[in-house]
Write a protein that holds these residues in place. Structure first.
Motif, PDB file in Angstrom:
ATOM      1  N   ARG A  50       0.824  -1.202   0.000  1.00  9.62           N
ATOM      2  CA  ARG A  50       0.000   0.000   0.000  1.00  9.62           C
ATOM      3  C   ARG A  50       0.863   1.259   0.000  1.00  9.62           C
ATOM      4  N   PRO A  51       1.696   1.444  -1.023  1.00  9.92           N
ATOM      5  CA  PRO A  51       2.557   2.627  -1.034  1.00  9.92           C
ATOM      6  C   PRO A  51       1.777   3.945  -1.089  1.00  9.92           C
ATOM      7  N   GLU A  52       0.631   3.938  -1.771  1.00  8.10           N
ATOM      8  CA  GLU A  52      -0.160   5.169  -1.860  1.00  8.10           C
ATOM      9  C   GLU A  52      -0.638   5.611  -0.485  1.00  8.10           C
ATOM     10  N   ASP A  53      -1.002   4.646   0.377  1.00 11.59           N
ATOM     11  CA  ASP A  53      -1.468   4.977   1.716  1.00 11.59           C
ATOM     12  C   ASP A  53      -0.329   5.517   2.576  1.00 11.59           C
ATOM     13  N   LEU A  54       0.866   4.993   2.359  1.00 11.87           N
ATOM     14  CA  LEU A  54       2.039   5.493   3.068  1.00 11.87           C
ATOM     15  C   LEU A  54       2.304   6.938   2.676  1.00 11.87           C
ATOM     16  N   GLU A 107       0.942  17.433   0.684  1.00 12.15           N
ATOM     17  CA  GLU A 107       1.012  18.364  -0.443  1.00 12.15           C
ATOM     18  C   GLU A 107      -0.394  18.632  -0.973  1.00 12.15           C
ATOM     19  N   SER A 108      -0.619  19.877  -1.388  1.00 10.74           N
ATOM     20  CA  SER A 108      -1.895  20.204  -2.011  1.00 10.74           C
ATOM     21  C   SER A 108      -1.889  19.859  -3.494  1.00 10.74           C
ATOM     22  N   ARG A 109      -0.687  19.657  -4.067  1.00  9.95           N
ATOM     23  CA  ARG A 109      -0.592  19.317  -5.477  1.00  9.95           C
ATOM     24  C   ARG A 109      -0.826  17.825  -5.692  1.00  9.95           C
ATOM     25  N   PRO A 110      -1.204  17.440  -6.913  1.00  9.94           N
ATOM     26  CA  PRO A 110      -1.416  16.011  -7.199  1.00  9.94           C
ATOM     27  C   PRO A 110      -0.139  15.202  -6.972  1.00  9.94           C
ATOM     28  N   ILE A 111      -0.306  14.005  -6.372  1.00  7.47           N
ATOM     29  CA  ILE A 111       0.821  13.119  -6.105  1.00  7.47           C
ATOM     30  C   ILE A 111       0.598  11.807  -6.840  1.00  7.47           C
ATOM     31  N   GLU A 112       1.609  11.366  -7.585  1.00  9.24           N
ATOM     32  CA  GLU A 112       1.557  10.098  -8.289  1.00  9.24           C
ATOM     33  C   GLU A 112       2.682   9.203  -7.784  1.00  9.24           C
ATOM     34  N   VAL A 113       2.336   8.006  -7.349  1.00 15.43           N
ATOM     35  CA  VAL A 113       3.329   7.049  -6.871  1.00 15.43           C
ATOM     36  C   VAL A 113       3.789   6.209  -8.051  1.00 15.43           C
ATOM     37  N   LEU A 114       5.083   6.256  -8.351  1.00 15.69           N
ATOM     38  CA  LEU A 114       5.630   5.536  -9.495  1.00 15.69           C
ATOM     39  C   LEU A 114       6.166   4.163  -9.124  1.00 15.69           C
ATOM     40  N   GLY A 115       6.492   3.958  -7.866  1.00 13.96           N
ATOM     41  CA  GLY A 115       7.006   2.660  -7.433  1.00 13.96           C
ATOM     42  C   GLY A 115       8.223   2.790  -6.553  1.00 13.96           C
ATOM     43  N   TRP A 116       8.650   1.662  -5.999  1.00  7.03           N
ATOM     44  CA  TRP A 116       9.803   1.634  -5.108  1.00  7.03           C
ATOM     45  C   TRP A 116      11.089   1.672  -5.916  1.00  7.03           C
ATOM     46  N   VAL A 117      12.076   2.343  -5.385  1.00  7.83           N
ATOM     47  CA  VAL A 117      13.384   2.367  -6.035  1.00  7.83           C
ATOM     48  C   VAL A 117      13.954   0.953  -6.010  1.00  7.83           C
ATOM     49  N   ASP A 118      14.357   0.463  -7.154  1.00  3.46           N
ATOM     50  CA  ASP A 118      14.901  -0.895  -7.279  1.00  3.46           C
ATOM     51  C   ASP A 118      16.191  -0.800  -8.075  1.00  3.46           C
TER      52      ASP A 118
END
Length: 316
Positions: free
Chosen positions: A15-19, A26-37
């Motif tokens: 659940r990275p989005e919940d983290l 932030e008031s701006r839109p946030i997009e989760v791209l994934g964990w650094v690998d």
């Protein structure tokens, strides 16, 4: 710390989005791209504490460090990790700028007096302008159950046993919310596992572990008892009974987490572990430390992991 972050990081990956929603105000839109690998294995093979984001369309990286307590070495660890992370991102960026990085230390226990909202590791000469690393501090154990619930995710509900006002009645509601909010039986088991691990830490001395075990068992009709390793943890916790107060704290948290690693190993090799393999994991975590066990879990798979379990221990 006692490596409770092994369990929490595994859960956060679901659940990275919940983290991010709770840690990036932030008031701006946030997009989760994934964990650094990172593929730069000679620099750092475990960069799964960092998330790639876009905030308002701009690249960002969020580094999350779960800490048993805010010890003196936490700023050192965060500064060291940021060095590895920056180097890996720079080598993989193909000439593009490295995204800005922010670190958050999620603290599970410590002093009763309020922790500061930020920390730092200064490396500059005395009297010179600041040079080093700053990081935010999220002392989840100093929050209330309502504050954790307000974060709007079952991910944050697992920290409820740490809350300063945790009660049996509040945890009964939390167990019900996890039951309703989990995506399936497997995630429910992992959420309840993390909930029990947090209860072993018990920073305020609420002494709710035994009641919490009963609540989970009643709700799930024996689900945890049927799960490898977790069932053994429950039975052991019940047998401890009144001895619980004598063994509370980080040492107990470490032992519980080491046991829970067995379940992750079983998923990695595609079958249940034998009793001997389960004992090997616990003993290796005790003798050589949880870091070595975690490294094997993350770097090996299949038969290579089985062979590692059968090898003589380094310090045995």
């Amino acid at each position: 710390m006692g490596d409770a972050d092994i369990t929490l990081r595994h859960l956060a990956r679901r659940r990275p989005e919940d983290l991010v929603r709770a840690l990036v105000p932030e008031s701006r839109p946030i997009e989760v791209l994934g964990w650094v690998d990172s593929q730069v294995t000679n620099i750092e093979r475990r960069l799964d504490k960092a998330l790639r984001l876009r905030v308002g369309g701009e690249p960002r990286v969020l580094h999350v460090e779960f800490c048993f307590s805010l010890r003196e070495d936490v700023p050192d660890r965060i500064f060291e990790y940021l060095g590895f992370l920056f180097a890996a991102l720079r080598l993989e960026s193909s000439g593009a700028p490295v995204p800005p990085i922010e670190s958050v230390a999620v603290v599970l226990s410590g002093r009763r007096r309020r922790l500061p909202k930020a920390g730092k590791r200064r490396i500059a000469w005395p009297g010179r302008p600041f040079s080093g690393a700053r990081f935010r501090i999220d002392a989840v154990y100093q929050r209330t159950v309502s504050e954790l619930r307000a974060r709007g995710s079952v991910l944050w509900l697992v920290f409820a046993p740490l809350a300063r006002n945790a009660t049996a009645a509040a945890l009964r509601e939390v167990v019900a919310e996890i039951h309703a909010g989990a995506k399936g039986a497997e995630e429910r088991a992992e959420l309840y596992t993390a909930l029990l691990v947090m209860a072993t830490i018990d920073p305020w001395g609420h002494n709710l572990l035994k009641e919490l075990i009963i609540m989970v068992e009643d709700k799930e009709e024996g689900l945890l008892r049927r799960t490898p390793i977790i069932g053994e943890m429950i039975i052991e916790a019940e047998q401890r009974g009144e001895q619980r107060g004598e063994q509370r704290g980080e040492e107990r948290g470490q032992k519980a987490i080491a046991e829970l690693l067995g379940r992750l190993f079983a998923r990695r090799i595609g079958r249940r572990l034998t009793a001997e393999e389960e004992r090997s994991i616990v003993e290796r975590a005790r003798v050589n430390g949880p870091d070595e066990v975690e490294a094997a879990l993350l770097e090996l798979e299949g038969e290579a992991l089985v062979r590692w379990l059968a090898e003589p221990m380094r310090n045995a």
